[in-house]
Design an enzyme around this catalytic site. Sequence first.
Site, mmCIF file in Angstrom:
data_model
loop_
_atom_site.group_PDB
_atom_site.id
_atom_site.type_symbol
_atom_site.label_atom_id
_atom_site.label_comp_id
_atom_site.label_asym_id
_atom_site.label_seq_id
_atom_site.Cartn_x
_atom_site.Cartn_y
_atom_site.Cartn_z
ATOM 1 N N ARG A 54 0.842 -1.212 0.000
ATOM 2 C CA ARG A 54 -0.169 0.088 0.173
ATOM 3 C C ARG A 54 0.948 1.256 -0.023
ATOM 4 N NH1 ARG A 54 -2.317 -4.113 2.444
ATOM 5 N NH2 ARG A 54 -4.240 -4.454 1.966
ATOM 6 N N HIS A 72 -0.785 -2.418 -4.547
ATOM 7 C CA HIS A 72 -0.289 -3.385 -5.432
ATOM 8 C C HIS A 72 -0.217 -2.750 -7.034
ATOM 9 C CE1 HIS A 72 -0.068 -6.374 -2.717
ATOM 10 N NE2 HIS A 72 -1.243 -7.048 -2.815
ATOM 11 N N HIS A 98 3.316 -12.719 -5.866
ATOM 12 C CA HIS A 98 2.342 -12.739 -4.731
ATOM 13 C C HIS A 98 1.669 -14.299 -4.951
ATOM 14 C CE1 HIS A 98 -1.332 -11.663 -2.615
ATOM 15 N NE2 HIS A 98 -0.958 -10.411 -2.681
ATOM 16 N N ASP A 107 -0.964 -9.932 8.309
ATOM 17 C CA ASP A 107 -0.696 -9.257 6.977
ATOM 18 C C ASP A 107 0.339 -8.066 7.306
ATOM 19 O OD1 ASP A 107 -1.233 -8.272 4.436
ATOM 20 O OD2 ASP A 107 -3.452 -7.900 4.955
ATOM 21 N N GLU A 153 5.819 -12.596 0.664
ATOM 22 C CA GLU A 153 6.040 -11.625 -0.511
ATOM 23 C C GLU A 153 7.389 -10.960 -0.091
ATOM 24 O OE1 GLU A 153 2.266 -9.281 -0.942
ATOM 25 O OE2 GLU A 153 1.667 -10.853 -0.106
HETATM 26 C C1 GAL Z 1 -1.554 -8.734 0.192
HETATM 27 C C2 GAL Z 1 -1.699 -7.835 1.021
HETATM 28 C C3 GAL Z 1 -3.298 -8.133 1.690
HETATM 29 C C4 GAL Z 1 -4.154 -8.143 0.373
HETATM 30 C C5 GAL Z 1 -3.625 -9.292 -0.454
HETATM 31 C C6 GAL Z 1 -4.352 -9.451 -1.702
HETATM 32 O O1 GAL Z 1 -0.213 -8.694 -0.428
HETATM 33 O O2 GAL Z 1 -0.843 -7.660 1.993
HETATM 34 O O3 GAL Z 1 -3.675 -7.032 2.495
HETATM 35 O O4 GAL Z 1 -4.259 -7.227 -0.146
HETATM 36 O O5 GAL Z 1 -2.343 -8.926 -0.923
HETATM 37 O O6 GAL Z 1 -5.726 -9.764 -1.465
#
Ligand code: GAL
Length: 375
Positions: free
Chosen positions: A107, A132, A206, A278, A340
């Site tokens: 973010r 992203h 991802h 997260d 990630e």
């Molecule tokens: C991750 C992120 C999560 C969510 C996910 C996608 O990288 O940390 O919060 O957005 O991607 O669903």
Amino acid sequence: MKRIFQLTMILCAMMITSSCTQSGKNKAMVTKETYGTHKGKEVFLFTLTNKEGNVLKLTNFGARITWIEVPDRSGKKENVTFGFDTFEGMLRGDPYFGAVVGRYANRIAKGKFTLDGVEYTLPLNNGPNSLHGGPGGWHSSVWDAEIVERTEFPTVKFTWHSPDMEEGYPGNMHVETVYTWSDKNEIVIDYKCTTDKKTVLNITNHAYFNLHGAGNGDILDHELVIKAARFVAVDSTLIPTGELREVAGTPFDFTTPAKVGARIGEDYDQIKHGKGYDHTFVLDNKEEVDCSLYEPVSGRLMEVISDQPGVQFYSGNFLNGSRIGYGGKPFIHRSGLCLETGHFPDSPNHPDFPTTILNPGETFTSKTVYRFSVK
Ligand code: GAL
């Protein structure tokens, strides 16, 4: 008969086979077939088979990993990453499964950052924030693709030209992602980026993992190690507060093996903000292996090796069973997790975090390895 012959010829024309080394048990190879079309470009599915006969599948849609087939302790092979039966399913499904994410993975607060006094505005696609690389980020690009010949192991290279101001980010950026599938069941990912204007960059992969096999229950029993003494504390919109918090004495201490599910329900501010894990962990970078994930029933072990300052551990908290993957199996809550590798979220707005600025004339390179074995 004639029809069968014609069909065979068409199938052969669709498939370009490139062989690598031929000694050893199996013939290591890469095959390429048509998967679909998107944004006027052809989408391919690449199948990389190593000498052990284990299979990695990739597509140039989002430079994605779509299939990782590795044995359990008894030799039974199973795919351990999330994906879909068809390209249409992938287009309808989760935007990020297995994808390369950029320009900025995770973010950026309120979709704004400033470089040399110029404020840049990004699309907001996650509450008040930009996530992203925006809705049209690299996960949704149809990358150019080539099978790299004369390599020791099966290798595919994806290339993307990210135009100036793509999703609000300055500079024409040339991006390369090279995947190599070694005979030790290592996915080696090499990234390389250059720009013609000062910009910011945070690139990652991802992929979601479930070492029981994708679609087989949740990941709460997986044992995780993350070599990190600190993690990046966040607010309720998952933006860093600026605090790098010690993991010691918290549910975030994975310096020794701990089950993912053991403390995920604890009454702890950061667990509440993330609805589970997260968070970016600040890698110690003292040992070769940064993270390891072990699933005791199958014996499968995945090790992660990175040269980056952080790893985002996401425990699949937003999965809710609404997406259907391989074999019609739904992706239920916490049925996969992501590790990630990359920089910290919102670094462009945190001058004290490791820098994510890339200048013209510089080349960003980075390597991540996901290594699979059994124990
Ligand atoms: C991750 C992120 C999560 C969510 C996910 C996608 O990288 O940390 O919060 O957005 O991607 O669903």
